[in-house]
Motif scaffolding. Structure first.
Motif, PDB file in Angstrom:
ATOM      1  N   LEU A  32       1.443   4.686  -3.144  1.00  0.00           N
ATOM      2  CA  LEU A  32       1.021   6.082  -2.947  1.00  0.00           C
ATOM      3  C   LEU A  32       1.652   7.075  -3.928  1.00  0.00           C
ATOM      4  O   LEU A  32       0.938   7.895  -4.499  1.00  0.00           O
ATOM      5  N   TYR A  39       0.815  -1.215   0.000  1.00  0.00           N
ATOM      6  CA  TYR A  39       0.000   0.000   0.000  1.00  0.00           C
ATOM      7  C   TYR A  39       0.849   1.266   0.000  1.00  0.00           C
ATOM      8  O   TYR A  39       0.556   2.217  -0.724  1.00  0.00           O
ATOM      9  N   ASN A  40       1.889   1.289   0.817  1.00  0.00           N
ATOM     10  CA  ASN A  40       2.713   2.496   0.878  1.00  0.00           C
ATOM     11  C   ASN A  40       3.471   2.725  -0.421  1.00  0.00           C
ATOM     12  O   ASN A  40       3.729   3.853  -0.806  1.00  0.00           O
ATOM     13  N   ALA A  98      -4.851   7.549   0.521  1.00  0.00           N
ATOM     14  CA  ALA A  98      -4.497   7.351   1.930  1.00  0.00           C
ATOM     15  C   ALA A  98      -5.759   7.217   2.783  1.00  0.00           C
ATOM     16  O   ALA A  98      -5.852   6.353   3.662  1.00  0.00           O
ATOM     17  N   ILE A 141       1.134   1.164  10.916  1.00  0.00           N
ATOM     18  CA  ILE A 141       1.906   2.370  10.597  1.00  0.00           C
ATOM     19  C   ILE A 141       3.214   2.333  11.369  1.00  0.00           C
ATOM     20  O   ILE A 141       3.220   2.027  12.559  1.00  0.00           O
ATOM     21  N   ARG A 156       0.689  10.771   3.769  1.00  0.00           N
ATOM     22  CA  ARG A 156       0.995   9.352   3.996  1.00  0.00           C
ATOM     23  C   ARG A 156      -0.242   8.664   4.556  1.00  0.00           C
ATOM     24  O   ARG A 156      -1.140   9.318   5.079  1.00  0.00           O
TER      25      ARG A 156
END
Lengths: 410, 265
Positions: free
Chosen positions: A76, A72-73, A95, A311, A173
């Motif tokens: 972005l 997922y990160n 996000a 996170i 983020r």
């Protein structure tokens, strides 16, 4: 020696020379006022459009496929490349969708929310300025283009001061924002905001009563409310048809439920009404950001949500605590694993309803990620909207739909 | 040594490590009665249609139906229940697990401020009815769904690929679609038109847009080494000096000889 041009060019069985009076014109995909790689196949009777077939896909990069093969990160920064005029609104929409999938949207610290909302509205101003600049240029007002780009430069300078990038920001983020506002940034922002209303008046002074502008925009591209609803229009395309719907008001996210702002609606249904809405929305964005500046000062220093499962911890914790470091390592190398399920999360981007549908199977990669880009339907509507208009109006209508090909083709 | 097994029905990227004891948590599927608006809606739907399942997930109502009633249900939702916009329509590939696609319709009600998702499952070789008569936005969405998954849609007004080229082979968003390109693809047209033995004669595809063949004097001229069109490239270049410099470039304009054809213009 090389054999060149042995293969016949492939023209999709289009007959350009006809026996009747209609003419087929290929508009784009390299036409400067097509706002990207739009190809319109127009059938003309004299100067009147009889049939219009938009052809898209010249900027298709398979973003949904890329998303299925990235954590997922990792995905972005790719969202920057969708609506590249207002990149932060894409970052935010993604996000926010992931946060709702994880169920951590209430964990985002307040300072991050304030910064995000400021950035979203600043991006809305940037996007609307860009829209006005290019639209006016298409319609023939060169000076407006230059004035708008000057203000847009100042706004992009602000973005650059915050995140270092001018166009592809990646300034949001999952779970917060990476950086606090730099020193003196809010003061610079205030200067920009104080200057902007007089500039908007300048644009309106140049355009509002301009005879050419009005002749080319009034009663051009009339979208009746029923048509707008049926085609899934959103944002200004919907409000320009007299339907009061703004996701910031109706399904508030971030701090929009605490802020005082109005949703301009026009029942003119034409390009001129939409132009007025863009101008009014910029004023509302200024109003929103002005309310957010004092809010920032009341917030604590946290910027990222504290959910160690999903996170990474703060840099300080990672450097000092072993367990945070281990979690960070797992989150970076393997990625977060959201719960099994699916969400559809809409946000109000400058172009309209930008939504992310995410289906998660509990893996670090989304099983299916569908990007609901507003411009996709705003391009589709052209095939119903253009017939009956004159060739010169085609440019006006494409301009007033405010389409961006990065998000249509994805 | 055994080669690692890679499943062919799902070639997408996988997590390289998953804990043996890890069980993925699930987003709860809440009961519809929790929301008054949704509860009233689902009552009306159930009175008229046969639905398989309904629940609320993350604040949105999800209704699972049989694919044959998709058009009628959407008509009903639009006209009777006020779900007047189709915001999104696409599919999810479950071919590897169940041999099925899951098609979803994401609806929005402006008056109720509610969102609803209708889902149905179809087999790989089945087609689904177009909802274009209900919502025009389905026109392009269904084309995209076909383009990406190969799901056929019945009674669509203009059923054609939308993002990929018309002659594209394969459906990119299927889980079986490879992640790397086909390196033999550049030969497909050569093989088909001329035959495999022409591969060496034709040579690899030219990807350089500024490429110039210096031996081709039909299409290119070399500055400083101009040869007549079609002549061998290494033949004697045309000498600029050989032009007759005495010949006038522009004929002298003689006013007496000329006459005005149409005085009125």
């Amino acid at each position: 020696m090389q054999q060149r041009n042995r293969l016949e060019p492939f023209f999709e069985n289009l007959v350009f020379d006809r026996d009747d009076n209609t003419m087929v014109v290929n508009f784009g995909p390299q036409h400067p006022s097509a706002h990207g790689q739009l190809r319109l196949i127009l059938e003309l009777d004299g100067e009147q459009v009889v049939k219009a077939v938009p052809d898209i896909g010249y900027l298709h990069r398979g973003m949904e496929k890329m998303a299925e093969n990235m954590i997922y990160n990792e995905f972005l920064p790719t969202t920057d490349r969708m609506d590249y005029i207002a990149a932060t609104s894409n970052n935010y929409a993604f996000a926010f969708a992931v946060e709702r999938l994880l169920g951590i949207e209430n964990e985002v610290p307040r300072r991050a929310k304030v910064i995000r909302t400021i950035l979203l509205e600043l991006n809305r101003i940037i996007s609307h300025l860009f829209w006005l600049a290019t639209h006016a240029l298409d319609v023939g007002a060169m000076s407006v283009f230059l004035y708008c780009f000057r203000e847009r430069e100042y706004a992009m300078d602000l973005m650059e001061d915050y995140c270092g990038a001018r166009l592809t920001h990646s300034a949001v983020r999952i779970g917060g924002v990476p950086l606090d506002l730099p020193k003196g940034w809010l003061e610079k922002l205030s200067v920009f905001l104080n200057n902007l209303p007089s500039q908007i008046e300048l644009y309106e002074g140049l355009l509002d009563k301009n005879r050419i502008w009005r002749m080319r925009l009034e009663n051009v591209g009339v979208i009746p409310p029923e048509m707008a609803k049926s085609w899934g229009c959103s944002g200004i395309m919907l409000r320009g048809s007299g339907i009061e719907w703004d996701i910031r008001k109706e399904e508030p996210y971030e701090l929009y439920d605490e802020l005082d702002f109005d949703i301009p609606v026009s029942d003119r249904c034409d390009s001129y009404g939409r132009y007025k809405l863009y101008m009014e929305e910029m004023r509302q964005s200024i109003k929103i950001i002005r309310q957010l500046i004092p809010m920032y000062k009341e917030t604590g220093p946290e910027l990222m949500a504290k959910v160690p499962q999903y996170i990474s911890a703060s840099k300080e914790d990672i450097m000092t605590q072993n367990y945070s470091l281990m979690q960070h390592f797992v989150l970076v190398t393997q990625g977060m694993r959201p719960p099994v399920g699916e969400v559809y999360v809409p946000t109000e981007s400058p172009k309209g309803e930008l939504g992310f549908f995410i289906r998660s199977e509990g893996e670090p990669y989304p099983y299916r990620l569908k990007i609901r880009a507003p411009s996709f339907w705003h391009t589709g509507i052209l095939q119903d909207l253009l017939p009956g208009h004159y060739l010169a109006d085609v440019v006006t209508i494409i301009g007033s739909t405010n389409i961006v090909f990065g998000e249509i083709d994805r | 040594m055994m080669r690692p097994y890679r499943p062919k029905d799902n070639v997408q990227k996988k997590a390289y490590y998953t804990d043996r004891f890890w069980i993925a948590p699930r987003i709860p599927e809440e009961d519809v009665s929790q929301d008054k608006v949704y509860a009233a809606d689902i009552e009306k739907i159930k009175a008229k249609f046969d639905i398989k399942k309904a629940y609320i997930q993350r604040g949105q109502l999800v209704v699972i139906i049989d694919p044959v009633i998709n058009k009628e249900l959407l008509f009903f939702l639009r006209d009777e229940l006020g779900y007047d916009m189709l915001m999104e329509l696409s599919a999810i590939d479950y071919l590897a697990q169940d041999g099925e696609f899951e098609v979803f319709y994401q609806l929005l009600s402006l008056s109720k401020r509610k969102r609803l998702r209708v889902k149905c499952r179809i087999k790989e070789d089945e087609a689904i009815e177009s909802v274009n008569p209900v919502f025009r936005s389905a026109d392009w969405s269904e084309r995209e769904m076909y383009d990406m998954f190969g799901i056929k849609v019945n009674n669509h007004p203009y059923f054609k690929r939308i993002l990929m080229p018309d002659d594209w082979v394969g459906y990119p968003l299927r889980k079986t679609y490879p992640l790397h390109g086909d390196e033999a693809a550049q030969w497909y047209e050569i093989d088909k038109i001329f035959g495999k033995e022409y591969r060496e004669i034709v040579g690899p595809e030219i990807r350089d847009a500024a490429w110039i063949d210096k031996t081709d004097t039909e299409q290119f001229a070399r500055y400083g080494h101009e040869v007549p069109k079609g002549a061998p490239y290494d033949s004697e270049p045309v000498k600029i000096d050989s032009f007759n410099e005495d010949a006038p470039l522009v004929e002298t304009f003689d006013l007496k000889k000329s006459k005005i054809v149409d005085r009125d213009r």
